[in-house]
Design a protein around this motif. Structure first.
Motif: not given
Ligand code: ZN
Length: 256
Positions: A81-86, A106-124
């Motif tokens: 389900s998460l892999r399908d999301k944009q 960006v420090v995130t509690q989310n596990v969905d990888t969407l920050h990286r896929r949007a182009g954020s480079r420093r994601v914790i």
């Protein structure tokens, strides 16, 4: 502006001004930033995938250890389900702020990888991410695409090809400690920050909830972009209470 409580545009302008005048801004995000991508906050009851199951019970490290097949019957669905999301426009604005040198990461509690896929480079990712699963025996790492293939090919837990051990998703399960390196990075960023922007988080889940306090104690300022109340509302320099996408787009517009 889309639906939601509207915030006077001057609040967005105020946050834009804080961003311009800060040198070490950092963003902290929670489930609310991914809700516009169609990912429900699993702490809200009665939402989709989580409707008939208590995630606190099934997504627990003890269930993974004792009943890996049962664990994966539940978690496999979450992976797919998460892999399908944009990524949505909120993720994109945050990536753009980093590109412009206005935020450090960006420090995130989310596990969905969407920050990286949007182009954020420093994601914790302080709760890990679905990007990889790990073999508890040999520590080899398996990408999510392969895990999904294994799940589609056979019922039950996907296994390490070498050890035949059930793979564990590289996310923090209930009953597990947060990853030390990620938390140390998050605390360092928070302590150095002269501005922390909290987006889509009720700031109630510890220890991440203590990060805004770290920034405040170091003399930094706090901005909140979240619809619900947070324990830090009284200390925030500015609060944006509308739809997270509309609010962040207004901030970006105010910067131009
Ligand atoms: Zn292995």
């Amino acid at each position: 502006m889309t639906a939601g409580v509207s915030t006077p545009p001057r609040e967005a302008a105020r946050l834009a001004q804080l961003l311009r005048s800060s040198e070490r801004a950092v963003v902290l995000t929670g489930a609310g930033v991914s809700v516009p991508s169609g990912i429900p906050d699993f702490r809200s009851p009665g939402t989709g995938l989580w409707e008939n199951v208590d995630p606190m019970e099934v997504a627990h490290i003890d269930v993974f250890r004792r009943q890996p097949d049962r664990f994966w019957a539940f978690y496999g669905e979450r992976f797919a389900s998460l892999r399908d999301k944009q990524p949505n426009a909120a993720h994109e604005v945050l990536a753009e702020l980093e590109r412009r040198g206005l935020v450090r990461g960006v420090v995130t509690q989310n596990v969905d990888t969407l920050h990286r896929r949007a182009g954020s480079r420093r994601v914790i990712e302080v709760h890990g991410s679905i990007e990889q699963s790990v073999c508890p025996e040999c520590a080899c790492r398996v990408p999510v695409e392969r895990v999904l293939e294994l799940l589609a090919a056979a019922p039950g837990a996907p296994e390490c090809a070498a050890c035949i051990a059930p793979l564990k998703p590289d996310v923090v399960l209930f009953g597990e400690m947060l990853p030390e390196t990620a938390m140390a990075d998050a605390y360092a960023l928070a302590a150095e920050a002269d501005l922390m922007i909290c987006v889509g988080s009720s700031l109630e889940v510890h220890p991440v909830a203590s990060l805004p306090g770290v920034t405040l104690e170091s003399g930094g300022r706090l901005a909140i972009v979240t619809q619900g109340p947070t324990p830090y509302d009284d200390e925030a320099e500015v609060s944006l209470r509308g739809d997270v996408v509309a609010e962040l787009e207004a901030v970006l517009a105010a910067l131009d």
